[in-house]
Structure formats: structure tokens, C-alpha cells
Design a protein around this motif. Structure first.
Motif, PDB file in Angstrom:
ATOM      1  N   ARG A  14     150.020  -4.285  20.955  1.00  0.00           N
ATOM      2  CA  ARG A  14     151.327  -4.007  20.343  1.00  0.00           C
ATOM      3  C   ARG A  14     151.147  -3.404  18.955  1.00  0.00           C
ATOM      4  NH1 ARG A  14     154.264  -9.556  22.364  1.00  0.00           N
ATOM      5  NH2 ARG A  14     154.985  -8.722  24.363  1.00  0.00           N
ATOM      6  N   ALA A  17     150.054   0.204  19.341  1.00  0.00           N
ATOM      7  CA  ALA A  17     151.140   1.078  19.792  1.00  0.00           C
ATOM      8  C   ALA A  17     151.957   1.593  18.612  1.00  0.00           C
ATOM      9  CB  ALA A  17     152.040   0.354  20.795  1.00  0.00           C
ATOM     10  N   ILE A  80     150.032  -2.342  26.561  1.00  0.00           N
ATOM     11  CA  ILE A  80     151.494  -2.436  26.494  1.00  0.00           C
ATOM     12  C   ILE A  80     152.053  -1.035  26.295  1.00  0.00           C
ATOM     13  CG2 ILE A  80     151.388  -4.748  25.492  1.00  0.00           C
ATOM     14  CD1 ILE A  80     152.926  -2.054  23.393  1.00  0.00           C
ATOM     15  N   ARG A  89     158.811   1.972  17.009  1.00  0.00           N
ATOM     16  CA  ARG A  89     158.145   0.870  17.712  1.00  0.00           C
ATOM     17  C   ARG A  89     158.484   0.901  19.190  1.00  0.00           C
ATOM     18  NH1 ARG A  89     156.694  -4.066  14.583  1.00  0.00           N
ATOM     19  NH2 ARG A  89     156.724  -4.826  16.704  1.00  0.00           N
ATOM     20  N   ALA A  90     157.496   0.511  20.005  1.00  0.00           N
ATOM     21  CA  ALA A  90     157.720   0.434  21.449  1.00  0.00           C
ATOM     22  C   ALA A  90     158.673  -0.710  21.757  1.00  0.00           C
ATOM     23  CB  ALA A  90     156.397   0.232  22.173  1.00  0.00           C
ATOM     24  N   ALA A 124     156.185  -4.380  25.945  1.00  0.00           N
ATOM     25  CA  ALA A 124     156.261  -4.099  24.516  1.00  0.00           C
ATOM     26  C   ALA A 124     156.909  -5.253  23.760  1.00  0.00           C
ATOM     27  CB  ALA A 124     157.036  -2.808  24.283  1.00  0.00           C
ATOM     28  N   GLU A 125     157.807  -5.948  24.442  1.00  0.00           N
ATOM     29  CA  GLU A 125     158.504  -7.083  23.837  1.00  0.00           C
ATOM     30  C   GLU A 125     158.527  -8.234  24.844  1.00  0.00           C
ATOM     31  OE1 GLU A 125     162.136  -5.281  21.434  1.00  0.00           O
ATOM     32  OE2 GLU A 125     162.119  -4.622  23.525  1.00  0.00           O
TER      33      GLU A 125
END
Length: 150
Positions: A14, A17, A80, A89-90, A124-125
Motif C-alpha cells: 500500500r 502504491a 494491492i 492514493r489507491a 487497496a483498502e
């Protein structure tokens, strides 16, 4: 592979990314390799205006490990990805898996290192995570052994 190690890899992916250069697809991907000594190597996707020249995060991470003489030391990878949201941000709650090209690049490291790599696919989350063996994601893979090397 325990949950704490998997979480560490996903968190590092993360973070990576956040460095993605994805102005065309607006899809950021991060990857984190775990090496035999416990160290991490990360990578982010790097897109190019000539789309075919773009690099996936997994490939960037493998190339970085190789440049350090560590390609044979890859034990696991966390990946991710997601659409780039606010602040680049992803975002997204679905796990992302390596593409076919990345599976082949990972297979090279696996065969050189003589081990099956654990592939941890995260979102991603959130907490969505999948665990795979590379050999399950790329069965009957072509690699150095097929060329009589290794």
C-alpha cells in the motif's frame, strides 16, 4: 506464512502504491517482496505514454531485487491495487492479482530460488486478502529449467 507477515507485506505494498506513476490508467498498484532474510523490496507501477512500455509493480520489485543480487531470495509477495482516488492514493475493497506477465516474472525468481512463492493479494483498502501459491496461479510454468538452466 502467518497473518502478521501477510499484513506487513500488504501494508508495504500500500505504501509503494503511493509512488505509482499511473497518469493514463489512474490505477495504482504496489508490490512488496519478502526476502529470505526478512527484508522487503517494494515496487510501484510505472506507466508510459507508449503504453506497451509500462511496468507493473511486481516487475519493478523483482527488477530491484535482481539489481541487488537478491532475485533467488524471494519468498513471498504482497500486491494491492485500485483506482486512484483523492490525493492519488489507491482506493477499492477488492483484492488485486498479478497479471500473467507478472506471474511469469515471479516464476523466474521462484525457479532460480528453488521455492514456490507465496502470493498475497490484497485490497487497496480494508482487510480483504487472498493467499495463493505461485504454482497455483501459473500451473505448468515455463522457466529456466525448460532451457536446461538451473
Amino acid at each position: 506464512m502467518n497473518d502478521a507477515t501477510a499484513r506487513m507485506l500488504i501494508d508495504a505494498a500500500r505504501g509503494a502504491a503511493g509512488n505509482a506513476h499511473a497518469p493514463y490508467s489512474r490505477f495504482a498498484v504496489g508490490a512488496a517482496l519478502l526476502l529470505t532474510d526478512g527484508s522487503l523490496v517494494t515496487g510501484a507501477n510505472v506507466e508510459n505514454a507508449s503504453y506497451g512500455l509500462s511496468l507493473c509493480a511486481e516487475t519493478v520489485a523483482i527488477a530491484t531485487a535482481s539489481a541487488s543480487g537478491r532475485i533467488a531470495d524471494v519468498v513471498a509477495i504482497g500486491v494491492i491495487g485500485g483506482a486512484m482516488g483523492e490525493h492519488g492514493r489507491a482506493v477499492g475493497h477488492a483484492p488485486v492479482r498479478p497479471c500473467g506477465r507478472c506471474r511469469q516474472v515471479l516464476n523466474e525468481a521462484a525457479q532460480i530460488g528453488g521455492r514456490d512463492i507465496t502470493v498475497i493479494c490484497g485490497a487497496a483498502e480494508g482487510d480483504a486478502v487472498e493467499f495463493h501459491r505461485l504454482s497455483d496461479l501459473l500451473p505448468h510454468a515455463f522457466g529456466p529449467a525448460d532451457l536446461g538452466i538451473g
